[in-house]
Design a protein around this motif. Structure first.
Motif, PDB file in Angstrom:
ATOM      1  N   ARG A  23      -6.283  11.086  21.438  1.00 21.44           N
ATOM      2  CA  ARG A  23      -6.975  10.756  20.098  1.00 21.44           C
ATOM      3  C   ARG A  23      -8.494  11.130  20.470  1.00 21.44           C
ATOM      4  O   ARG A  23      -8.855  10.123  21.488  1.00 21.44           O
ATOM      5  N   GLY A 140      -6.222   5.662  16.203  1.00 21.85           N
ATOM      6  CA  GLY A 140      -6.315   6.941  17.149  1.00 21.85           C
ATOM      7  C   GLY A 140      -7.172   6.209  18.262  1.00 21.85           C
ATOM      8  O   GLY A 140      -7.713   4.833  18.432  1.00 21.85           O
ATOM      9  N   ASN A 142      -8.494   6.311  23.070  1.00 21.76           N
ATOM     10  CA  ASN A 142      -8.635   7.139  24.064  1.00 21.76           C
ATOM     11  C   ASN A 142      -9.294   6.389  24.993  1.00 21.76           C
ATOM     12  O   ASN A 142      -9.866   5.517  24.821  1.00 21.76           O
ATOM     13  N   GLU A 176      -8.015   7.809  13.246  1.00 15.36           N
ATOM     14  CA  GLU A 176      -8.130   9.081  13.517  1.00 15.36           C
ATOM     15  C   GLU A 176      -8.563  10.185  11.941  1.00 15.36           C
ATOM     16  O   GLU A 176      -7.778   9.466  11.560  1.00 15.36           O
ATOM     17  N   VAL A 179      -6.024  15.197  13.577  1.00 16.29           N
ATOM     18  CA  VAL A 179      -5.223  15.214  14.894  1.00 16.29           C
ATOM     19  C   VAL A 179      -4.813  16.486  16.343  1.00 16.29           C
ATOM     20  O   VAL A 179      -4.399  17.529  15.545  1.00 16.29           O
TER      21      VAL A 179
END
Length: 195
Positions: A23, A140, A142, A176, A179
């Motif tokens: 995400r 989420g 990253n 998150e 999406v």
């Protein structure tokens, strides 16, 4: 002769791996896992390949008010390095993305048997394992680096990195808010040689 013992198949895990999607950090909300859940995620991340059991990595968790302090330190250091205004802003803003940022510190150990490049690969495996653990837990996440991931002055003063340590990844984790659409994936047939 008895059949050899095999691992129990986990098709749901394979399905997760085939459909996983990071995400974007900028879309992560300021709500994230508490300490107990985060310890579980870090424990999962630490179950990665580690030839020689050297543990050539460690974690620095940046959460709560620490994010603003690190963001300011990042802004100051990026400015001192002469980055342009947009790069300074982007570097500092990254530390406000997500509720928790885990700096995976690559911490190579002296070894006659395990070269530094293998230890670097282990640190990368920890980053991916943490990213996947967070996604599997419903958050989420990253994995980013940025211009300060290898800046010894910033890392030492801000994250307590020792000489020779650097950041393999800043793993951002949070709720998150979006999406993202899937992106084009590699053509594994074109990238595979069968011998």
């Amino acid at each position: 002769m008895p059949e050899p013992t095999r691992l129990h198949a986990r098709p749901e895990v394979l399905d997760f791996l085939l459909t996983r999607r990071s995400r974007p950090a900028k879309t992560l909300a300021d709500e994230g896992p508490g300490r107990e859940v985060l310890v579980t995620l870090l424990t999962a991340a630490a179950r990665c390949p580690d030839h020689g059991k050297l543990e050539p990595w460690r974690f620095v968790v940046i959460a709560g008010d620490a994010r603003a302090r690190v963001a300011q330190a990042a802004r100051d250091r990026a400015g001192a390095l002469g980055l342009d205004t947009a790069a300074v802003d982007k570097t500092a803003a990254a530390f406000a993305q997500g509720a928790v940022i885990v700096a995976v510190i690559a911490s190579p150990k002296a070894s006659d048997k395990i070269p530094d490049w293998e230890q670097t690969m282990s640190a990368g495996a920890v980053c991916l394992s943490l990213l996947n653990a967070a996604l599997a837990a419903g958050w989420g996440a990253n994995w980013l680096t940025g211009p300060l991931a290898r800046d010894a002055a910033f890392l030492g003063a801000t994250l307590g990195a020792a000489p020779g340590e650097w950041v393999a990844g800043f793993v951002h984790i949070g709720r998150e808010t979006l999406v993202p659409a899937d992106r084009p994936r590699p053509d594994t047939e074109a990238l595979t040689t069968w011998l």
